[in-house]
Design an enzyme around this catalytic site. Sequence first.
Site, PDB file in Angstrom:
ATOM      1  N   SER A 192     119.071  51.746 -29.148  1.00  0.00           N
ATOM      2  CA  SER A 192     118.487  52.851 -28.397  1.00  0.00           C
ATOM      3  C   SER A 192     118.421  52.508 -26.915  1.00  0.00           C
ATOM      4  O   SER A 192     118.261  51.343 -26.539  1.00  0.00           O
ATOM      5  CB  SER A 192     117.074  53.139 -28.915  1.00  0.00           C
ATOM      6  N   TYR A 216     108.972  51.420 -31.819  1.00  0.00           N
ATOM      7  CA  TYR A 216     110.376  51.724 -32.101  1.00  0.00           C
ATOM      8  C   TYR A 216     111.290  50.871 -31.225  1.00  0.00           C
ATOM      9  O   TYR A 216     112.246  50.248 -31.703  1.00  0.00           O
ATOM     10  CB  TYR A 216     110.606  53.210 -31.848  1.00  0.00           C
TER      11      TYR A 216
END
Length: 250
Positions: free
Chosen positions: A145, A158
């Site tokens: 990400s 996350y």
Amino acid sequence: MTTPKLALVTGGSRGIGKDIALSLAQKGIDVVLTYHRQQAEAAAVVTAAEALGRKAVALQLDTADVSSLEAFFARLTSVLQASFGVSRFDFLINNAGTSLQAPFAETTEAQFDEMLNIHLKGVYFLTQKALPLLNDGGRIINMSSATTRISYPGASAYAVMKGAVDVFTRYLAAELGARGITANVVAPGAIFGGGAMPDTPEMRAFAAQIAALGRVGLPDDVSGVVAFLCTNEAKWLNGQRLELTGGVNL
């Protein structure tokens, strides 16, 4: 006659994973895709891949449940032989995952553990158990990400796991090089239609504003790069992180 290449794509029933499966099929690659709960959607992806002239199978898997991996790979071994006539596959794409928006000060241990199990522990041990079935000269592509480079409040748990995936991938590249296996990371930014983040007009406007290309990201902005990494043209790309944001915070 050359045997077609074969990919295992986790989380392939919708969003980015669906597009990855179909982009691979368009390149002549057969696909085994996994789904957690979306059985009907996974079956539709199989049908779409078959319409492109490829073989495809969907298998249920909860990547967060490491205890289920041994049974999954036993099923996969049977499917490889029965459906594809092979004993191994060529490409592993660790795509399955979910997002979490929670301020650091309010993140619970249960939320942290969920991110850990899905995005790090599951990826680590699924890849480990896949190694005996992965052909020499194969490829591993891990989904990370942009949040590992750009800090967005509310994404700490996350992003921490995705940052660990970045490091893990470099170790895979170093340790599996003797088998000719490459390992790379694809790190998308905000992708709309990917099923993992809120899709609102406000979010789309914000994402378009901060991207140098002036638009939001879509699943096919990611899937084409993943498919490229499974081609011969990408054979010398190894241990790298490819960020797909359209140019955010340059």
